[in-house]
Design an enzyme around this catalytic site. Sequence first.
Site, PDB file in Angstrom:
ATOM      1  N   VAL A 123      34.142  38.729  38.403  1.00  0.00           N
ATOM      2  CA  VAL A 123      34.639  37.346  38.324  1.00  0.00           C
ATOM      3  C   VAL A 123      35.519  37.194  39.565  1.00  0.00           C
ATOM      4  O   VAL A 123      36.641  37.669  39.597  1.00  0.00           O
ATOM      5  CB  VAL A 123      35.432  37.112  37.027  1.00  0.00           C
ATOM      6  N   PRO A 124      35.010  36.551  40.620  1.00  0.00           N
ATOM      7  CA  PRO A 124      35.536  36.750  41.975  1.00  0.00           C
ATOM      8  C   PRO A 124      36.822  35.987  42.315  1.00  0.00           C
ATOM      9  O   PRO A 124      36.827  35.070  43.134  1.00  0.00           O
ATOM     10  CB  PRO A 124      34.376  36.285  42.864  1.00  0.00           C
ATOM     11  N   CYS A 125      37.928  36.415  41.713  1.00  0.00           N
ATOM     12  CA  CYS A 125      39.208  35.794  42.043  1.00  0.00           C
ATOM     13  C   CYS A 125      39.609  36.069  43.491  1.00  0.00           C
ATOM     14  O   CYS A 125      40.447  35.357  44.055  1.00  0.00           O
ATOM     15  CB  CYS A 125      40.300  36.264  41.082  1.00  0.00           C
ATOM     16  N   HIS A 126      39.006  37.080  44.114  1.00  0.00           N
ATOM     17  CA  HIS A 126      39.313  37.375  45.514  1.00  0.00           C
ATOM     18  C   HIS A 126      38.804  36.277  46.452  1.00  0.00           C
ATOM     19  O   HIS A 126      39.218  36.224  47.611  1.00  0.00           O
ATOM     20  CB  HIS A 126      38.704  38.724  45.917  1.00  0.00           C
ATOM     21  N   ARG A 127      37.927  35.398  45.966  1.00  0.00           N
ATOM     22  CA  ARG A 127      37.383  34.329  46.806  1.00  0.00           C
ATOM     23  C   ARG A 127      38.230  33.064  46.766  1.00  0.00           C
ATOM     24  O   ARG A 127      37.830  32.033  47.312  1.00  0.00           O
ATOM     25  CB  ARG A 127      35.946  34.004  46.378  1.00  0.00           C
TER      26      ARG A 127
END
Length: 288
Positions: free
Chosen positions: A250-254
Amino acid sequence: MKPLCDTIGGDYATVRATLEFITEHWRNQPSLGEIADRIGLSPMHLQRVFRRWAGLTPKQFLQTITLDHAREMLKGSASVLDTTYKVGLSGPARLHDLFVVHEAMTPGAYRAKGRGLTIRWGFHSSPFGQALVMVTEHGLAGLAFADPGDEAAALEDMCKRWPNADYVEDRAASEPYRARIFDPAQWSSETPLRVVLIGTDFEVRVWETLLAIPFAGATTYSDIAAHIGKSSAARAVGSAVGRNPISFVVPCHRVLGKNGTLCGYHWGLTRKQAILGWEAGVNSTATS
């Protein structure tokens, strides 16, 4: 075929030191020789290790973390979210993504703080250091990262999110998820990765929106807030992003700041930069 993380996981210490130097000095655009001298390796050795890890040279990676590049990533980010949802999360921009199939626990299950839920966990090597993988009968429920010596703290951090759950160390159960997550060769719509989102209704809405951010793309907290119909709730969105229990997938880094700044990341800004650069390398290889 040997799993990708078995090949590149051991390089992360070198890569991390390189990233930290690049982060501190990117405005000066240091040469490969300057970077290698600081790391204590020959330029050729550093180039080989870094390319094997990220699919990019250190200089190419340097370009991926400049402010100008981040701003380019953010162009049209709000419309990207809308478009991705309209095509059901299956558009060309997600061609090389994880093909996640997700479900959310009921509000009652969340309020019970995990009571009645068995979570199996294990630490595994990954491209970004030690990864804590946590699974339930419903699918992947947690993914965290830890530097050497910080494993116990990472496990405690994750267990606090669902304090009433039963926790069982079971690397055999978590290993297939680790392999599926970090090896792009296993990313396929025919074998989707199943994840379960355990949070408040608001948090789950935010996390579902994160899943719409295309691979190697980016968006902002305010765009996410607008997308879920809560334009004035950017700060609350930031808190929900920070509590995302399934990092990387779940790409919170984006999620970036409005001006392209990296902002915070629960598992460290260096690791956030590493993930973004690694994705850029995978993306460039897949589209070349």
